[in-house]
Design a protein around this motif. Structure first.
Motif, short mmCIF file in Angstrom:
data_model
loop_
_atom_site.label_atom_id
_atom_site.label_comp_id
_atom_site.label_asym_id
_atom_site.label_seq_id
_atom_site.Cartn_x
_atom_site.Cartn_y
_atom_site.Cartn_z
N GLU A 151 -39.11 23.69 77.31
CA GLU A 151 -39.75 23.07 76.16
C GLU A 151 -41.15 22.60 76.53
O GLU A 151 -42.12 22.79 75.76
N ALA A 152 -41.28 22.03 77.71
CA ALA A 152 -42.59 21.58 78.18
C ALA A 152 -43.53 22.76 78.40
O ALA A 152 -44.71 22.71 78.03
N ALA A 153 -43.00 23.83 78.99
CA ALA A 153 -43.82 25.02 79.25
C ALA A 153 -44.30 25.65 77.94
O ALA A 153 -45.43 26.14 77.84
N GLN A 154 -43.43 25.65 76.95
CA GLN A 154 -43.80 26.18 75.64
C GLN A 154 -44.93 25.36 75.02
O GLN A 154 -45.89 25.90 74.47
N GLU A 155 -44.82 24.04 75.14
CA GLU A 155 -45.86 23.18 74.59
C GLU A 155 -47.17 23.35 75.36
O GLU A 155 -48.26 23.38 74.75
N ALA A 156 -47.07 23.47 76.68
CA ALA A 156 -48.28 23.69 77.49
C ALA A 156 -48.97 24.98 77.07
O ALA A 156 -50.20 25.06 77.00
N SER A 157 -48.17 26.00 76.76
CA SER A 157 -48.73 27.30 76.38
C SER A 157 -49.44 27.23 75.03
O SER A 157 -50.59 27.66 74.89
#
Length: 449
Positions: free
Chosen positions: A397-403
């Motif tokens: 979820e964090a990686a998706q938001e970072a992207s």
């Protein structure tokens, strides 16, 4: 009877002293994060670029992990798993050392030697040793640990010197292509491209730089029916009229641009921002602390994340300077709206792929392997830079938001984000397959606790 009790008391004291000497003060696993935090501060001072920051983190963590693997057979050596990584012999003439202190000092010795302003790291090393003394660690244990650390660090530095990074300065200065749709330096700094030859150095696990080459980016075109024009207009809208306060907060939280400048009258001042890799190393430290992991476990996870970061940047940078695509800021100002400005400052290198998307996804894959799919945590990494913390239900979820933050910030097209994520997933899985036996994430966390 009195003499008997005196004899027993003396024997107990002597035995206690012996046990204290054989079992020196145990250092908290959070000391690993403290060292990585000190490294990050030095990187801010040196304005270390993102790929180079990942290189520093990876070798420094590898030095600490090597000590752990020599001390505990349940943590396998990286020999035979990393490219050209020779077997490092455990010093046979050093005894009565602290494994934890040796690992920390190996990290510090390596960071002090590799980072430009390594003298600052040396100062922290003295503080650590003073703390050990105050907590009762014997001088002979400290000396032995330091000797052990130097032996390991010297081998890691030798390994680092063979990765060909030192040859990059011999390459010709990179010149931007003068053709439509190609990358060109962006305001306000108009910096030259960062590390155009980074993909020429040795990876840790990848068989080749282009092993996970993504599909080509959408071809440049100003025809309104083409994919590129639609991507261009999407950035113009999503990072413009559709930019909500929540999206601004997301973009700012994941900015991680060490090259950002702030106008102050007629002057430009650098803003203190960590690299994407430093942010994910910080997340790793938070997760290890929240899970209550011990020193060796924490060292292992940090090392695997750092390796994934390094190989992720290598693969991403290989694509960046192959496709060499124009940044949204340049294209929008030239073809759509001369007055348009992105929320975030555009970093100084080609657009495709999104580096943050690649390394965030790779890090999320590694961390999910160790902690599971639904590991909730609060990310406080950016708090000291004036940004509020954010809570996530998983690393993905964090990686998706970072992207997606790169779209909100106006610095990436969406295909660079999506394909960057795909590349990151592939690299994360590859690193795990090359360095550690496959274990179900749900079982893995149970074993770590």
């Amino acid at each position: 009877m009195k003499k008997y009790f005196t004899f027993i008391l003396v024997a107990v004291i002597l035995l206690s002293c012996k046990e204290e000497q054989e079992n020196p003060v145990q250092l908290n696993s959070q000391e690993i994060s403290h060292i990585l935090g000190e490294m990050t501060d030095v990187m801010l001072y040196d304005i270390t670029n993102p790929p180079l920051a990942a290189r520093f983190f990876s070798y420094v963590c590898l030095a600490g992990y090597e000590v752990v693997s020599q001390h505990d057979s349940s943590y396998a050596s990286m020999h035979g798993k990393l490219r050209e990584y020779q077997k490092i012999k455990q010093p046979s003439d050093i005894a009565n050392y602290s494994m934890e202190l040796s690992a920390l000092l190996a990290m510090l010795e390596t960071a002090g030697s590799m980072q430009p302003s390594g003298s600052i790291i040396r100062e922290y090393q003295l503080q650590l040793l003073d703390s050990c003394r105050k907590n009762g660690m014997a001088e002979e244990v400290i000396a032995a640990s330091f000797q052990y650390a130097q032996a390991i660090s010297s081998e890691i530095i030798k390994y680092a010197r063979t990765d060909q990074y030192n040859k990059i300065s011999n390459y010709p200065r990179y010149t931007p292509r003068e053709e439509e749709g190609s990358w060109y330096p962006t305001p306000p700094g108009y910096f030259p491209p960062v590390e155009p030859y980074f993909s020429t150095i040795r990876p840790f696990t990848l068989e080749s730089f282009d092993q996970f080459t993504p599909e080509p980016p959408a071809a440049f075109s100003l025809d309104k029916k083409t994919t590129f024009y639609q991507l261009l207009h999407e950035v113009y809208q999503e990072a413009g009229e559709n930019l909500t306060m929540e999206r601004k907060e997301i973009a700012a939280f994941w900015d991680c641009n060490p090259f950002a400048l702030q106008e102050s009258g007629h002057l430009m001042r650098g803003m203190k921002k960590i690299s994407p890799g430093a942010h994910w190393m910080g997340i790793t430290g938070i997760a290890c602390k929240d899970a209550g992991l011990d020193f060796a476990q924490t060292m292992q996870i940090n090392t695997h994340v750092a390796i994934a970061l390094m190989d992720g940047f290598l693969a991403c940078w290989d694509e960046k300077f192959r496709s060499n695509r124009i940044r949204p800021e340049t294209a929008i100002r030239k073809y759509l709206d001369p007055s348009w400005q992105p929320l975030l400052q555009t970093p100084p290198f080609p657009e495709y792929l999104s580096g943050h998307s690649t390394i965030s996804s790779a890090s999320a894959v590694v961390l999910t392997h160790f902690f599971g799919e639904n590991f909730q945590y609060t990310d406080t990494v950016e708090v000291r830079f004036g940004l509020p913390s954010r809570t996530f239900n998983s690393f993905h979820e964090a990686a998706q938001e970072a992207s997606v933050s790169r779209l909100y910030g106006g610095i990436h097209f969406n295909d660079a984000i999506v394909n960057g994520q795909k590349q990151g997933f592939q690299i994360g899985e590859w690193v795990l397959n090359k360095t550690i036996r496959a274990t179900a994430p749900s079982d893995r966390l149970a074993k770590l606790k």
